[in-house]
Design a protein around this motif. Structure first.
Motif, PDB file in Angstrom:
ATOM      1  N   GLN A 109       0.863  -1.180  -0.068  1.00 37.12           N
ATOM      2  CA  GLN A 109       0.115  -0.024   0.022  1.00 37.12           C
ATOM      3  C   GLN A 109       0.910   1.266  -0.064  1.00 37.12           C
ATOM      4  OE1 GLN A 109      -2.831  -0.052   3.259  1.00 37.12           O
ATOM      5  NE2 GLN A 109      -3.238   2.453   2.933  1.00 37.12           N
ATOM      6  N   VAL A 110       0.292   2.357  -0.856  1.00 33.98           N
ATOM      7  CA  VAL A 110       1.329   3.578  -0.805  1.00 33.98           C
ATOM      8  C   VAL A 110       1.118   4.144   0.609  1.00 33.98           C
ATOM      9  CG1 VAL A 110       1.451   5.773  -1.735  1.00 33.98           C
ATOM     10  CG2 VAL A 110       1.087   3.910  -3.126  1.00 33.98           C
ATOM     11  N   PHE A 111       2.137   4.498   1.440  1.00 35.13           N
ATOM     12  CA  PHE A 111       1.951   4.967   2.813  1.00 35.13           C
ATOM     13  C   PHE A 111       2.685   6.432   2.790  1.00 35.13           C
ATOM     14  CE2 PHE A 111       6.312   4.953   4.514  1.00 35.13           C
ATOM     15  CZ  PHE A 111       7.184   3.858   3.864  1.00 35.13           C
ATOM     16  N   GLY A 112       3.174   6.777   1.881  1.00 33.88           N
ATOM     17  CA  GLY A 112       3.735   8.279   1.912  1.00 33.88           C
ATOM     18  C   GLY A 112       4.399   8.620   0.300  1.00 33.88           C
ATOM     19  N   GLU A 113       5.190   9.858   0.539  1.00 33.94           N
ATOM     20  CA  GLU A 113       5.931  10.018  -0.648  1.00 33.94           C
ATOM     21  C   GLU A 113       7.166  11.113  -0.245  1.00 33.94           C
ATOM     22  OE1 GLU A 113       2.467  11.905  -2.410  1.00 33.94           O
ATOM     23  OE2 GLU A 113       2.785  13.864  -1.581  1.00 33.94           O
ATOM     24  N   VAL A 114       7.969  10.888  -1.197  1.00 36.10           N
ATOM     25  CA  VAL A 114       9.140  11.553  -1.178  1.00 36.10           C
ATOM     26  C   VAL A 114       9.474  12.324  -2.414  1.00 36.10           C
ATOM     27  CG1 VAL A 114      11.679  11.435  -1.287  1.00 36.10           C
ATOM     28  CG2 VAL A 114      10.189   9.587  -0.198  1.00 36.10           C
TER      29      VAL A 114
END
Lengths: 380, 142
Positions: B70-75
């Motif tokens: 699951q996508v949990f954040g971004e950089v």
């Protein structure tokens, strides 16, 4: 996370097909990270975009922008060809002067934005963006049949080095002195002036122009002169910079980038570049369409947005006001100098500075204020 | 500008020297350190080098529950944004708050002070399916 790696074997050949500047080998040996840009293998970064950005704001940096076109218009009617092709008025500058101008199509859309240099009354140099060089050459050639002038695309023969930053002029002059290429040329040339440069390795021109908001020069030199010049500048303490820093610098300075802010679908008036369109002179390509656009006023205008928080808006994100879509982002990043997000956006008339908007950052509405660029004022 | 994309021929540079052998890895370029009850997650040296200067990291608050991948954040780097994918299912225990003020730690110390989150796996058997250092090196060098 996902990383765009280009692992497919076919990419090897694709990269080999990219055009290389006179300095590409040197950049590779220096450990630069290269990337494809408009068909060229260009340095994206050397030590790192943030360090390079700071070097240009605080000291001096040098960019290899040899992918820019170097197109000469030569002959007794050279000025008339430039006047018929571009939107600004070349009669306003003398020999040794430079001018920001636009190449528009018949509908008034922006084919390219560029600087033209009047080297002599019968010799102009146009420096278009790499991706648009062929289109600008075609536009110039449309104006030559009835005039005594010829168009020569010499993009492969010349390197272009931009040296930018508060101490850049002194370091350029120190470097040119060590190359026996003149004394005090950078400091002795006024903003938007251009002078010839001759060295043992090759000749060219030095112009007080740039794309960072800082004082500085752009030098168009024969390929053989590029490496001695680059190496001399670096030896004198100028920081090698890549296109990553060039992009964050121009964005802080509020300068548009063709392909992001400018395209054949945008008019100079929407881009708030009407000052570079002179309609009070002989007709030129697109002039009647531009007159009509000016009369009715653009439906959208290019403004800055200061987004709140720390997440930057990015190109193509939608801008909303009171729930309605009112525009879109064209460029956005975290300003390295200011430490907060900045963006450029086309916004529906009459939105303008001081208005509050929301940017849809991947599903999260983020508040922002419309501002007039530049985001950073420098003394040039 | 076109997205940053380095020439593949120059891409591979001694990855193994920068892939610690005591960590597990994913094909999404995350590293996972098994601390017993919880695991620590970050992005690899290769990933941060590809991204360039990191200017913002968006991470979930403690208590958030995630499915595997699951996508949990971004950089966010100066140029682009990349999603972060959870290597295993579980619950966020901590987010690295130091990154709020110093996102550059992801570049300067990706396996240390640049860690992203710790999470408590809901199914520890998922850890067995991750890559080891050799497997990740082989994946990256193609």
């Amino acid at each position: 996370m996902t990383v765009d790696r280009g692992t497919e074997t076919g990419d090897e050949a694709a990269v080999d097909d990219l055009r290389r500047t006179a300095l590409t080998d040197h950049h590779e040996q220096a450990g630069a990270k290269l990337g494809p840009f408009a068909g060229w293998a260009m340095p994206i970064r050397f030590a790192g975009t943030l360090d390079e950005h700071a070097a240009v704001r605080d000291h001096a940096g040098v960019f290899d922008v040899s992918h820019l076109g170097t197109v000469f218009v030569e002959g007794p009617d050279a000025t008339a060809v430039v006047a018929a092709t571009f939107t600004n008025d070349p009669a306003r500058i003398d020999d040794g002067g430079a001018q920001y101008t636009l190449c528009c199509d018949e509908r008034g859309g922006i084919v390219d934005d560029l600087i033209v240099y009047r080297l002599a009354s019968d010799r102009w140099l146009a420096v278009p963006n790499a991706a648009n060089t062929a289109a600008v050459v075609r536009a110039l050639e449309l104006a030559t049949p009835d005039r005594d002038a010829t168009v020569h695309d010499r993009s492969g023969e010349y390197a272009v080095l931009a040296v930018q930053g508060p101490v850049s002029l002194d370091l350029v002059d120190a470097t040119l002195a060590t190359l026996d290429a003149g004394t005090g040329l950078a400091n002795g040339t006024s903003s938007f002036g251009v002078v010839p440069v001759d060295s043992a390795a090759g000749s060219g021109w030095l112009a007080r122009t740039g794309y960072t908001g800082e004082r500085g020069v752009e030098m168009v030199v024969e390929n053989a002169a590029a490496l001695p010049l680059w190496a001399g500048l670096v030896e004198n303490g100028v920081t090698p910079c890549g296109l990553g820093a060039r992009d964050t610098l121009r964005l802080e300075a509020g300068l548009p980038l063709h392909g992001n802010e400018l395209s054949v679908r945008t008019s100079p008036y929407a881009a708030r570049l009407g000052w570079a369109v002179k309609l009070d002179r002989e007709p030129f390509r697109g002039s009647s369409a531009l007159a009509a656009i000016k009369d009715r006023g653009p439906e959208q205008r290019l403004w800055g947005i200061q987004v709140e928080g720390r997440r930057p808006a990015r190109a193509e994100m939608l801008v909303r006001s009171s729930g309605a879509t009112v525009g879109y982002i064209t460029s956005g990043t975290v300003s390295p100098t200011l430490g907060r997000p900045i963006a450029l956006a086309y916004l529906d008339d009459p939105l303008g500075p001081g208005d509050r908007v929301e940017v849809d950052i991947r599903g999260r509405p983020t508040a922002g204020e419309v501002v007039k660029p530049p985001f950073l004022r420098r003394d040039g | 500008m076109t997205p940053e994309r380095p020439p593949p021929s120059r891409r591979v540079r001694a990855v193994s020297e920068t892939t610690p052998s005591d960590l597990a890895y994913t094909e999404q370029h995350e590293w996972i350190r098994d601390d017993g009850d919880v695991v620590t997650v970050g992005i690899t040296h290769f990933a941060q080098d590809q991204l360039g200067d990191v200017v913002f990291v968006d991470l979930p608050d403690p208590g958030a529950t995630l499915e595997q991948e699951q996508v949990f954040g971004e950089v966010e780097s100066t140029k682009s944004v990349s999603d972060l994918y959870s290597p295993v299912a579980g619950e966020i225990v901590e987010r690295n708050e130091a990154l709020d003020e110093q996102p550059e730690l992801v570049n300067t110390d990706p396996y240390g002070r640049g860690w992203l989150v710790t999470l408590r796996p809901s199914d520890r058997s998922q850890l067995d399916g991750l890559l080891d250092a050799d497997g990740y090196d082989a994946f990256v060098t193609g």
